[in-house]
Design an enzyme around this catalytic site. Structure first.
Site: not given
Ligand code: NDP
Ligand code: 2IT
Length: 446
Positions: A125, A165
């Protein structure tokens, strides 16, 4: 914890000030004891002692110039945690809260998640404390180029393959990829989440959210339930949340609330996803804009309040520790009977204890959100073949992977705890065993 207590004590002593990392390690060590107890040779070979120490941790200065001509300095990270079963694989997070402990918790969890996918990917990561909010496209590009100028020295299609992420989506991956290519003069699959037409995979954008719903659908069916006509609350409105909403709606659920870090919106008529995508993916605005444009929808400031909205199924898809004990109790008090984690470690260990006591369906992050990284591995596969699968082909593989993860977790949970519904133990043990076997087979350098 008994057998592994000395390992955990050493983690606490050697990694001060990293509470998220301690939390992630403690949850895993608590649950893998029964399998470690059956393998004295793993104990002797120090498998767990080695597992909790990253193979490599890279920290670097990222200097860039903002639109006012000022020099800005951020800190970049890449933690290459474990390569026993494949090249390091995991996302990059750009958020002001990022520090080494957060990247380590994410990298540690990624080892088990990636193992669960059944595909050959190790755990890693990275990220930066850079805040993309309010920055111009040029500033984002300048930051990404400077970040990649250093990161490029440490990654490669067979070494370490980053992705998105929080704060890193298609735009950022494009700028990062362009800089890598400029530096190396190589067109390789060194990042995933690339654009369609230059190495990206169809269905990668949708994969984490869809995968979460595929996994939940298995869990619901196994318990004689389904998404149909259920009230669902989804925190966040980013990549994971939006596509979880899309698939949950396809399954017939009514998604009544979504959020961002500024607050949450409740729409009793069901979230209008087309409007949400326009606001979040196209215009990049705050979520209160949804209530301004959608009659009947209500915005409330403060993101934690979303857990007070009555729902059957809660899908936390924003960030770590967003559901604490208090929020978990409110959810349970309102009759929530299933929680599926789209975000990484969104529930505190105390919240998980509440779900367990109440006996609700609980799908932990390592298993439930593995669809994103699994589809990244499918992107790597397509890049290696220099060939592309159709959306349906990738989606069908993703669906099967999520079904397999669910089946594997329940099987392992039953074997080691006697309770097939204990998906926390099932996911941790199943993910761990494959990595432990590989580490054992590969030996230690004398
Ligand atoms: P994005 O940046 O696309 O979206 C994040 C969302 O969460 C936004 O709505 C953001 O609001 C909100 N958010 C972020 N930080 C905070 C905080 N500290 N408090 C409240 N709200 C918050 O990220 P993703 O959708 O990609 O990721 C979301 C979660 O999923 C994370 O935990 C990530 O690690 C996990 N994840 C992502 C994967 C992926 O493929 N993208 C795969 C597996 C897990 P704002 O815009 O206001 O900051
Ligand atoms: O938390 C996760 O699994 C991710 N942000 C996606 C990682 C990836 O390599 O697609």
């Amino acid at each position: 914890m008994q057998l592994l207590k000395p390992v955990f004590d050493s983690v606490l002593a050697r990694n001060p000030g990293q509470p998220e990392f301690h939390q992630a390690v403690s949850e895993v060590l608590e649950t893998i004891e029964p399998v470690v107890a059956k393998h004295p040779e793993w104990l002797k070979a120090g498998i767990v002692d080695r597992l909790v120490e990253p193979e490599r941790q890279i920290m670097f200065r990222v200097a860039w110039i903002d639109d006012a001509g000022r020099v800005q300095v951020n800190r970049g990270y890449r933690v290459q945690f474990n390569s026993a079963i494949g090249p390091y694989k995991g996302g990059l997070r750009f958020h002001p809260s990022v520090n080494l402990g957060i990247i380590k918790f994410l990298g540690f969890e990624q080892i088990f998640k990636n193992s669960l996918t059944g595909l050959p990917i190790g755990g890693g990561k990275g990220g930066s404390d850079f805040d993309p909010k309010g920055k111009s496209d040029r500033e984002i590009m300048a930051f990404c180029q400077s970040f990649m100028t250093e990161l490029a020295k440490h990654i490669g299609a067979d070494t370490d393959v980053p992705a998105g992420d929080i704060g890193v989506g298609g735009r950022e991956i494009g700028f990062l990829y362009g800089q890598y290519k400029r530096l190396r003069n190589e067109f390789t699959g060194v990042l995933t989440g690339k654009g369609l037409g230059w190495g990206g995979s169809l269905a990668r954008t949708e994969a984490t959210g869809y995968g979460l719903c595929y996994f939940m659908n298995e869990a619901l069916q196994h318990n004689g339930k389904s998404f149909k006509d259920q009230r669902v609350v989804i925190s966040g409105s980013g990549n994971v949340a939006i596509y979880a909403c899309e698939k949950a709606q396809e399954y017939g659920a009514k998604v009544v609330a979504m959020s961002d870090s500024s607050g949450y919106v409740v729409d009793e008529n069901g979230i209008d996803l087309k409007l949400m995508k326009q606001i979040k993916e196209v215009e990049r605005l705050r979520i209160k804009e949804y209530a301004a444009r959608k009659p009947g929808a209500v915005f409330t400031p403060g993101c934690r309040g979303i857990w007070t909205v009555k729902c059957d199924i809660a899908l936390p898809c924003a960030t770590q520790n967003e559901i604490d004990e208090e929020s978990a109790k409110i959810l349970l008090g309102n009759g929530t009977w299933a929680v599926g984690e789209g975000a990484n470690m969104p529930s505190t260990n105390e919240a998980i204890a509440c779900y367990k006591n109440a006996g609700i369906i609980f799908a932990p992050a390592k298993a439930a959100n593995a669809g994103g990284v699994a589809t990244s591995a499918l992107e790597m596969c397509q890049n290696s073949m220099r060939y592309n699968w159709t959306f349906e082909e990738v989606d069908q593989k993703l669906h099967q992977i999520m079904k397999d993860i669910y089946a594997h977790c329940t099987e392992v949970a039953k074997e080691y705890t006697g309770n097939e519904h204990d998906l926390v133990s099932g996911a941790n043990i199943a993910g761990f065993v494959k990595v432990a076997n590989a580490m054992y087979a590969q030996g230690i350098a004398y």
